[in-house]
Each structure stands twice: as structure tokens, then as C-alpha cells.
Design a protein around this motif. Structure first.
Motif, PDB file in Angstrom:
ATOM      1  N   TRP A  53       0.834  -1.210   0.000  1.00  0.00           N
ATOM      2  CA  TRP A  53       0.000   0.000   0.000  1.00  0.00           C
ATOM      3  C   TRP A  53       0.864   1.253   0.000  1.00  0.00           C
ATOM      4  O   TRP A  53       0.577   2.226  -0.712  1.00  0.00           O
ATOM      5  N   ALA A  54       1.915   1.230   0.805  1.00  0.00           N
ATOM      6  CA  ALA A  54       2.792   2.405   0.896  1.00  0.00           C
ATOM      7  C   ALA A  54       3.388   2.733  -0.473  1.00  0.00           C
ATOM      8  O   ALA A  54       3.412   3.894  -0.899  1.00  0.00           O
ATOM      9  N   LEU A  55       3.821   1.683  -1.190  1.00  0.00           N
ATOM     10  CA  LEU A  55       4.411   1.904  -2.513  1.00  0.00           C
ATOM     11  C   LEU A  55       3.369   2.475  -3.479  1.00  0.00           C
ATOM     12  O   LEU A  55       3.649   3.377  -4.267  1.00  0.00           O
ATOM     13  N   LEU A  56       2.154   1.933  -3.383  1.00  0.00           N
ATOM     14  CA  LEU A  56       1.083   2.395  -4.262  1.00  0.00           C
ATOM     15  C   LEU A  56       0.762   3.865  -3.995  1.00  0.00           C
ATOM     16  O   LEU A  56       0.599   4.667  -4.920  1.00  0.00           O
ATOM     17  N   VAL A  57       0.687   4.204  -2.714  1.00  0.00           N
ATOM     18  CA  VAL A  57       0.398   5.595  -2.345  1.00  0.00           C
ATOM     19  C   VAL A  57       1.525   6.511  -2.842  1.00  0.00           C
ATOM     20  O   VAL A  57       1.270   7.604  -3.360  1.00  0.00           O
ATOM     21  N   LEU A  58       2.749   6.030  -2.732  1.00  0.00           N
ATOM     22  CA  LEU A  58       3.888   6.826  -3.210  1.00  0.00           C
ATOM     23  C   LEU A  58       3.761   7.095  -4.715  1.00  0.00           C
ATOM     24  O   LEU A  58       3.939   8.222  -5.182  1.00  0.00           O
ATOM     25  N   ALA A  59       3.401   6.037  -5.455  1.00  0.00           N
ATOM     26  CA  ALA A  59       3.265   6.196  -6.912  1.00  0.00           C
ATOM     27  C   ALA A  59       2.156   7.183  -7.250  1.00  0.00           C
ATOM     28  O   ALA A  59       2.297   8.016  -8.157  1.00  0.00           O
ATOM     29  N   ILE A  60       1.054   7.111  -6.498  1.00  0.00           N
ATOM     30  CA  ILE A  60      -0.046   8.048  -6.747  1.00  0.00           C
ATOM     31  C   ILE A  60       0.398   9.471  -6.435  1.00  0.00           C
ATOM     32  O   ILE A  60       0.102  10.407  -7.180  1.00  0.00           O
ATOM     33  N   ALA A  61       1.142   9.614  -5.324  1.00  0.00           N
ATOM     34  CA  ALA A  61       1.626  10.948  -4.954  1.00  0.00           C
ATOM     35  C   ALA A  61       2.513  11.523  -6.051  1.00  0.00           C
ATOM     36  O   ALA A  61       2.375  12.686  -6.441  1.00  0.00           O
ATOM     37  N   VAL A  62       3.413  10.702  -6.572  1.00  0.00           N
ATOM     38  CA  VAL A  62       4.312  11.169  -7.626  1.00  0.00           C
ATOM     39  C   VAL A  62       3.519  11.569  -8.874  1.00  0.00           C
ATOM     40  O   VAL A  62       3.868  12.503  -9.591  1.00  0.00           O
ATOM     41  N   SER A  63       2.398  10.866  -9.110  1.00  0.00           N
ATOM     42  CA  SER A  63       1.596  11.179 -10.294  1.00  0.00           C
ATOM     43  C   SER A  63       0.770  12.446 -10.116  1.00  0.00           C
ATOM     44  O   SER A  63       0.590  13.212 -11.057  1.00  0.00           O
ATOM     45  N   VAL A  64       0.258  12.657  -8.921  1.00  0.00           N
ATOM     46  CA  VAL A  64      -0.742  13.713  -8.736  1.00  0.00           C
ATOM     47  C   VAL A  64      -0.167  14.997  -8.149  1.00  0.00           C
ATOM     48  O   VAL A  64      -0.548  16.105  -8.537  1.00  0.00           O
ATOM     49  N   LEU A  65       0.791  14.861  -7.192  1.00  0.00           N
ATOM     50  CA  LEU A  65       1.282  16.045  -6.486  1.00  0.00           C
ATOM     51  C   LEU A  65       1.841  17.145  -7.391  1.00  0.00           C
ATOM     52  O   LEU A  65       1.647  18.320  -7.111  1.00  0.00           O
ATOM     53  N   PRO A  66       2.550  16.793  -8.482  1.00  0.00           N
ATOM     54  CA  PRO A  66       3.056  17.877  -9.338  1.00  0.00           C
ATOM     55  C   PRO A  66       1.961  18.846  -9.790  1.00  0.00           C
ATOM     56  O   PRO A  66       2.213  20.038  -9.918  1.00  0.00           O
ATOM     57  N   PHE A  67       0.725  18.337  -9.973  1.00  0.00           N
ATOM     58  CA  PHE A  67      -0.345  19.220 -10.429  1.00  0.00           C
ATOM     59  C   PHE A  67      -0.761  20.198  -9.336  1.00  0.00           C
ATOM     60  O   PHE A  67      -1.080  21.356  -9.611  1.00  0.00           O
ATOM     61  N   LEU A  68      -0.723  19.732  -8.080  1.00  0.00           N
ATOM     62  CA  LEU A  68      -1.013  20.642  -6.972  1.00  0.00           C
ATOM     63  C   LEU A  68       0.090  21.689  -6.869  1.00  0.00           C
ATOM     64  O   LEU A  68      -0.157  22.858  -6.582  1.00  0.00           O
ATOM     65  N   TRP A  69       1.309  21.254  -7.144  1.00  0.00           N
ATOM     66  CA  TRP A  69       2.430  22.182  -7.088  1.00  0.00           C
ATOM     67  C   TRP A  69       2.291  23.262  -8.174  1.00  0.00           C
ATOM     68  O   TRP A  69       2.592  24.434  -7.952  1.00  0.00           O
ATOM     69  N   VAL A  70       1.811  22.849  -9.327  1.00  0.00           N
ATOM     70  CA  VAL A  70       1.585  23.800 -10.416  1.00  0.00           C
ATOM     71  C   VAL A  70       0.517  24.811 -10.011  1.00  0.00           C
ATOM     72  O   VAL A  70       0.678  26.021 -10.205  1.00  0.00           O
ATOM     73  N   LEU A  71      -0.564  24.320  -9.396  1.00  0.00           N
ATOM     74  CA  LEU A  71      -1.642  25.204  -8.951  1.00  0.00           C
ATOM     75  C   LEU A  71      -1.115  26.196  -7.919  1.00  0.00           C
ATOM     76  O   LEU A  71      -1.379  27.394  -7.989  1.00  0.00           O
ATOM     77  N   ARG A  72      -0.344  25.685  -6.972  1.00  0.00           N
ATOM     78  CA  ARG A  72       0.219  26.528  -5.923  1.00  0.00           C
ATOM     79  C   ARG A  72       1.103  27.614  -6.532  1.00  0.00           C
ATOM     80  O   ARG A  72       1.056  28.787  -6.132  1.00  0.00           O
ATOM     81  N   THR A  73       1.895  27.238  -7.519  1.00  0.00           N
ATOM     82  CA  THR A  73       2.779  28.205  -8.160  1.00  0.00           C
ATOM     83  C   THR A  73       1.971  29.255  -8.926  1.00  0.00           C
ATOM     84  O   THR A  73       2.277  30.444  -8.895  1.00  0.00           O
ATOM     85  N   ALA A  74       0.915  28.786  -9.599  1.00  0.00           N
ATOM     86  CA  ALA A  74       0.118  29.697 -10.416  1.00  0.00           C
ATOM     87  C   ALA A  74      -0.582  30.747  -9.559  1.00  0.00           C
ATOM     88  O   ALA A  74      -0.923  31.822 -10.045  1.00  0.00           O
ATOM     89  N   LEU A  75      -0.785  30.432  -8.282  1.00  0.00           N
ATOM     90  CA  LEU A  75      -1.477  31.368  -7.392  1.00  0.00           C
ATOM     91  C   LEU A  75      -0.502  32.209  -6.580  1.00  0.00           C
ATOM     92  O   LEU A  75      -0.900  32.889  -5.645  1.00  0.00           O
ATOM     93  N   SER A  76       0.790  32.153  -6.929  1.00  0.00           N
ATOM     94  CA  SER A  76       1.795  32.918  -6.201  1.00  0.00           C
ATOM     95  C   SER A  76       2.285  34.079  -7.067  1.00  0.00           C
ATOM     96  O   SER A  76       2.035  34.117  -8.260  1.00  0.00           O
ATOM     97  N   THR A  77       2.992  35.017  -6.456  1.00  0.00           N
ATOM     98  CA  THR A  77       3.686  36.024  -7.257  1.00  0.00           C
ATOM     99  C   THR A  77       5.130  35.586  -7.441  1.00  0.00           C
ATOM    100  O   THR A  77       5.699  34.905  -6.592  1.00  0.00           O
ATOM    101  N   ASN A  78       5.703  35.995  -8.546  1.00  0.00           N
ATOM    102  CA  ASN A  78       7.060  35.559  -8.859  1.00  0.00           C
ATOM    103  C   ASN A  78       8.080  35.984  -7.809  1.00  0.00           C
ATOM    104  O   ASN A  78       8.970  35.226  -7.453  1.00  0.00           O
ATOM    105  N   SER A  79       7.924  37.206  -7.287  1.00  0.00           N
ATOM    106  CA  SER A  79       8.919  37.675  -6.322  1.00  0.00           C
ATOM    107  C   SER A  79       8.856  36.854  -5.043  1.00  0.00           C
ATOM    108  O   SER A  79       9.885  36.544  -4.437  1.00  0.00           O
ATOM    109  N   ALA A  80       7.625  36.448  -4.647  1.00  0.00           N
ATOM    110  CA  ALA A  80       7.502  35.666  -3.420  1.00  0.00           C
ATOM    111  C   ALA A  80       7.947  34.218  -3.623  1.00  0.00           C
ATOM    112  O   ALA A  80       8.350  33.555  -2.672  1.00  0.00           O
ATOM    113  N   LEU A  81       7.875  33.734  -4.857  1.00  0.00           N
ATOM    114  CA  LEU A  81       8.271  32.343  -5.133  1.00  0.00           C
ATOM    115  C   LEU A  81       9.715  32.085  -4.757  1.00  0.00           C
ATOM    116  O   LEU A  81      10.062  31.063  -4.178  1.00  0.00           O
TER     117      LEU A  81
END
Lengths: 313, 308
Positions: B28-56
Motif C-alpha cells: 500500500w505504501a508503494l502504491l500511495v507513493l506512486a499516486i503521490a508522484v503522479s498527482v502532487l506535481p499538479f497541486l504544485w503547479v496550482l500553488r505556483t500559479a497562485l503565487s507572485t514571482n517575487s515571493a516564489l
């Protein structure tokens, strides 16, 4: 097929009457078939057949689009044989393909086994498939940002771990492995689902028999799962190799062949020769070579791994 | 599977005294890790898109948006004044994302509709009609799946150029709109398995093939046709190489090509990361919406689509 009596071949068709069978009907079907197939045939001839022939022809010419192509025989091919940039692109692509085969197949096989034995939920499969549904451009930009040397989150973690930052796209030794890992990220879930579909096709009673015979998990995997999975694994290998030989989008968006020539893969080199340097003859000749390589790869894999036969009988 | 068979311990429902199993937990841990690797980058993109460049730059690893703003999205849609854009790290140059969005929708819709419809016609001829040379022609069509796209792309580009269709929607659409080998193969499989009886009955009534095709075959194959349309649309939406060659000018440029342009329009030095990530999300949005709506259909079609 039906019990209708066969009318004489010469009988004229009567309006409203059931269609006569036999020779007449076959002839009738040919006409109708031609009608149904016509649009697809136009696309097939003009955008597949003619371009294929024209591509081979162009590879024997010198052509810069402006004038007419001039026949130069084997000149392009002999030049390619002596072109260090071509051999470099071949080596770089080979490296990329190799990393992809090993990493992608191993990870996908592992994931497929996990899904098969632990959780078959559609939600999990969907989550793993998400990267595959994104374009190469999006995958490339997303990782270009996360792997940025200065403020990318990955390098932030690397620094926290007490390691030196990595110039993922900017250093010659990292550029190609980075591109390959991005591609693996995008295709891992898709490949896993293909293998998963293959796993589900294996009848469960084979495993029960193996268990009764006292086979260990590893023995079962090696002696039953892998052989029965062979057709799917061959397919996965062919798809992976053929797909990764044609890498272009990620390179075009991120490194554009650099640093130096580290990511100038074959398809990017073709693109540069044909479109940036307007050398369509030379570009076409490299494309012919790529075509031959891919055909050879598919042939060898099918032949040696006996992909068409299944042990499931 | 039912609860009455709980005598067999391995078939007992999970929540009833399954002993803690380290191997299962590890899996299960491995499966969750694989899902995290697949999905988390998209949350990171969203987080970046809602930030200002200077604060990044200052908060490069916090999960929440740094200095929350919709500025990047406004910049993408051309709603921000050049001065504000430059202040937030944008280039100040306008990029017509609405136009690219429209172009992407037109390009993907026309090619999908054409390819699916004409491929269905061809698949009908290959599956339901009897004619001499049928199998040979079908093999030829299938063979085109082996030709690498780059190989036909150069001559196709020349053809479109000779027809004077460079930088037109027609030129971008033509190579895809008549058929795709995969679509023909995909639909033929379904048409082959349809029962002949309905068709025969209709035929005795004097129905012509065109009516059989439209009123019997197409409606009966609605589900696979919808799945194919979905897969084709996503594929076309993501297409980059051909639109880059033929549609590189503004008025026909699609989102995927526009993204590359947006990236290269960096002000001196560092790129406009939040703008770029906002643009990336906008470009992915239609696929994300389709996936949310038809996820199950897409996922279940993968096993089939691999068996080319």
C-alpha cells in the motif's frame, strides 16, 4: 447464411425485393464498400502512402524548398555516415531509449502487480493515468519548473538533504536522464495499466494449482506470471521503444538540443536540418534511417520474444 | 465473496480481524507513493500559479501559495495591464490565450469529428461488407500505424505548402480529418461483434446500407464511438509537432504551441514561473474536465487501446 433460395445470377434486381445473394451481391457490396471507404482512402493515400514514397524520394535529393529537388543519389546517406552530429544524436537517443525501457517497464510491472494484488480501484488507476493524459509540452514545463536550479522544489529538497544542487537541464550528464525520467513519469501509469490488463487475463486457477504444489511467490512470478504475460510485455516493450525513439516535444520545449549536443535526439536533429537549415533531402534521409531502425526493432522484438504466441492454451 | 463464506480466512472482509500484514502495508505504501508522484506535481503547479514571482523565490518549498494572487491567471487571459504584469514578473507582452484556446478547440473538434465519422464508415466497410481485397486493404491501413509520424511529417508539410495552406486551419486539419488507422481498427473490432440479425431484418425491408449504418450500426456502437472520440480529442488537444510546423503563426496557433511561446517570452533572466504555470493549467483544463467527467470510461479503455 440465410435460407433464401439463390436467384439466378442474371436475374435483374427487383425494387423492394430482397437482395439477391452470391456473385451479384458481392459486386454490389464492392460498390457500396468503395463509397464507405472513400473518405478514409483519400486520407490514407494523400497523407500516408504518397508522403511515404515522397519521403524516400526526397532522401535521394538535395532540396531547400525554394527550387526543385535535384537528384543526388546516395550522397545524403554517405554524408550521414560521416556526420558526427548524426552519430551523436543516435547515441543520445539510444541512451534515452535505454533508460526508458528499463525504468518504465520495471516500474510499470511493479505497479501493475501492486494494483492486481492490493487494490483494483478505478480511482487509483485513474490517478496513475493522469500524467499520461497531459501533453508532452505540459509535462515538460511542469518538470522544467520543479527541477529549476535556483528555486525548483526538487533542488530545495536536495539541498535540505545536504547534497549539492543539480543542474538537471543544464549539465551534459544530467540532461538526457532528466528527459527520460520525465517521459517515464508521463507513461508509467499507462504502461502499468496495459500490464494490469494482461494480469487480469491470467486465469486464477493456475495460481491455485501452483500454490497446492508448494511454489513460492517468486517461483510463481517467474514460472507463471512472466511467461503468461509475455505477449503484453512484448507489446509494452515495442510501444515504449518505438515511442521513445521519437522523442521531440520535451526536448523542443526545454533544452532545444543543448547543453552542447547532449539532448539533440534524432527527431530534433531531423527537425533542425529540415526546417531550421532548409535541408529537406538530408532531413528526409535521416527520417528514412529512423524508419528502418524502428521497423527493425519491431521485427526483432516480435521474432525473438515470439510476441504473437501466448502460452495461455 | 459473500459473507457466508467467511470460513475461508483469505476471503473474509478486510475490516474483520485481518492480521496486520507487513507485506500488504508495504505494498500500500508503494502504491500511495506512486499516486503521490503522479498527482502532487499538479497541486504544485496550482500553488505556483497562485503565487507572485517575487515571493516564489523566497518561499520555494512551502506548500501554500506564496503571496496569494490571481494575477498570473489574469496575465494569461490578458486581463492585466502591462505595468502590473511587469511588476509581477511577467513580460508585459500580451499573449492572446483566448485565441489559442479557440484554435485548440476548433482544431481538436474538427479532427476528432472527421476522423471518428469517416473511420466509422471505413470500419463498417471492413467489418460488415463483403468485397474482394478487403483483408489486404485493411492490412495496408493497419501498416500505416507503423510509419513514424516524423517520416510523413516532412512530405506532408511540403504538400500543405504546395497547396498554399500553411498557417491555415484547413492545412492543420487535413492529415487527421479523414481517418486515423487506430480509429478504424478500434471501431472494426466492435462492428465485427454486432449481430447480423437486426441488419438482415432491416435489409429484407429494403433498407439501404446507408440507413443501416446510420440507424442501426452507429446507434448500437454509441458507447465505443464515444470512448474513441474522447481518446481522439485528448490526443489531438495534446498534439504539438504538426501544429508547430504548419500553424506557427498567431491566428491559427494552438495552446500547446502557444505555451512554448509563452515560455520564451521571459523578461531578462528568470522566467515568469507563476504565469507559465497558470498557462499550463489553463491548457490542461479541458482534459482535466473530460477526465473528471469520463474518467472511468477512459481508464477502462486503456486495456483495449494497448492491444493495437
Amino acid at each position: 447464411m440465410t435460407t433464401l433460395a439463390k436467384p439466378a445470377r442474371s436475374a435483374p434486381p427487383q425494387p423492394g425485393a430482397p437482395k439477391p445473394r452470391g456473385g451479384y451481391r458481392r459486386l454490389g457490396d464492392l460498390k457500396i464498400a468503395l463509397f464507405f471507404i472513400a473518405p478514409a482512402m483519400i486520407g490514407f493515400i494523400f497523407f500516408y502512402v504518397v508522403p511515404t514514397i515522397r519521403g524516400v524520394y526526397l532522401s535521394f535529393t538535395e532540396y531547400n524548398i525554394l527550387g526543385d529537388p535535384t537528384w543526388v543519389g546516395m550522397d545524403n546517406y554517405t554524408a550521414i555516415a560521416k556526420d558526427p552530429l548524426f552519430w551523436n544524436s543516435l547515441a543520445v537517443t539510444g541512451q534515452y531509449v535505454l533508460i526508458n525501457i528499463v525504468l518504465q517497464t520495471a516500474l510499470a510491472l511493479g505497479l501493475a502487480l501492486l494494483m492486481h494484488q492490493v487494490a483494483k480501484s478505478t480511482l487509483i488507476r485513474g490517478a496513475l493515468l493522469l500524467p499520461y493524459l497531459m501533453s508532452n509540452v505540459i509535462a515538460a514545463l511542469l518538470w522544467f519548473w520543479m527541477l529549476d536550479y535556483q528555486i525548483g522544489v526538487v533542488n530545495q529538497f536536495i539541498e535540505w538533504a545536504g547534497l549539492p544542487r543539480v543542474a538537471f537541464f543544464g549539465s551534459e550528464e544530467w540532461a538526457i536522464p532528466t528527459q527520460a525520467v520525465i517521459n517515464t513519469w508521463r507513461h508509467m501509469g499507462y504502461t502499468a495499466l496495459l500490464i494490469f490488463a494482461g494480469l487480469q487475463a491470467i486465469p486464477g486457477n493456475i495460481y491455485e494449482v501452483a500454490k497446492l504444489d508448494g511454489a513460492s511467490a517468486f517461483q510463481t512470478f517467474r514460472k507463471i506470471t512472466i511467461p503468461l504475460l509475455r505477449p503484453v510485455l512484448v507489446l509494452v516493450l515495442v510501444v515504449t521503444v518505438i515511442g521513445s525513439f521519437q522523442v521531440f516535444d520535451t526536448v523542443a520545449v526545454t533544452t532545444q538540443g543543448g547543453p552542447v549536443n547532449a539532448t539533440r535526439v534524432i527527431q530534433y536533429y531531423i527537425y533542425q536540418r529540415a526546417f531550421t537549415e532548409s535541408d529537406f533531402g538530408y532531413g528526409s534521409a535521416i527520417a528514412v534511417i529512423l524508419f528502418l531502425i524502428l521497423a527493425l526493432v519491431a521485427f526483432i522484438q516480435m521474432k525473438f520474444l515470439k510476441g504473437n504466441e501466448s502460452d495461455l492454451d | 465473496m459473500t459473507s457466508t463464506t467467511s470460513r475461508a480466512p483469505q476471503q473474509a472482509p478486510a475490516r474483520r480481524r485481518r492480521p496486520f500484514n507487513t507485506r500488504r502495508a508495504g505494498a500500500w505504501a508503494l502504491l500511495v507513493l506512486a499516486i503521490a508522484v503522479s498527482v502532487l506535481p499538479f497541486l504544485w503547479v496550482l500553488r505556483t500559479a497562485l503565487s507572485t514571482n517575487s515571493a516564489l523565490a523566497a518561499n520555494s518549498a512551502s506548500l501554500l501559495p506564496a503571496d496569494f494572487t490571481f494575477g498570473a491567471f489574469m496575465r494569461v487571459f490578458g486581463l492585466q495591464s502591462p505595468a502590473d504584469a511587469i511588476a509581477e514578473g511577467g513580460s508585459g507582452a500580451t499573449i492572446d490565450f483566448w485565441l489559442y484556446l479557440k484554435n485548440s478547440i476548433i482544431f481538436s473538434s474538427i479532427t476528432t469529428a472527421g476522423a471518428v465519422f469517416f473511420s466509422a464508415m471505413a470500419a463498417y466497410a471492413f467489418a460488415r461488407l463483403r468485397w474482394r481485397g478487403r483483408n489486404a486493404v485493411f492490412s495496408l491501413f493497419l501498416g500505416t500505424m507503423l510509419v513514424p509520424p516524423i517520416f510523413t511529417a516532412l512530405p506532408n508539410f511540403l504538400l500543405i505548402k504546395n497547396l498554399d495552406l500553411l498557417n491555415t486551419m484547413l492545412g492543420m486539419v487535413l492529415p487527421y480529418v479523414f481517418m486515423t488507422p487506430f480509429a478504424i481498427f478500434f471501431l472494426r473490432q466492435f462492428f465485427l461483434n454486432m449481430s447480423r440479425e437486426v441488419e438482415e431484418a432491416a435489409m429484407l425491408d429494403g433498407a439501404k446500407h446507408l440507413r443501416i449504418f446510420f440507424q442501426i450500426v452507429l446507434p448500437n456502437a454509441a458507447a465505443p464511438i464515444a470512448t474513441l472520440a474522447l481518446l481522439t480529442f485528448i490526443g489531438q488537444w495534446n498534439e504539438y509537432f504538426w501544429p508547430l510546423l504548419v500553424g506557427s503563426q498567431d491566428d491559427v496557433r494552438v495552446l500547446q504551441v502557444g505555451l512554448g511561446v509563452f515560455k520564451s517570452q521571459a523578461p531578462q533572466g528568470s522566467p515568469d514561473w507563476s504565469g507559465l504555470m497558470a498557462a499550463t493549467l489553463v491548457s490542461a483544463l479541458p482534459v482535466l474536465i473530460l477526465f473528471a467527467a469520463f474518467g472511468k470510461k477512459i481508464v477502462n479503455s486503456i486495456g483495449f487501446s494497448g492491444i493495437k
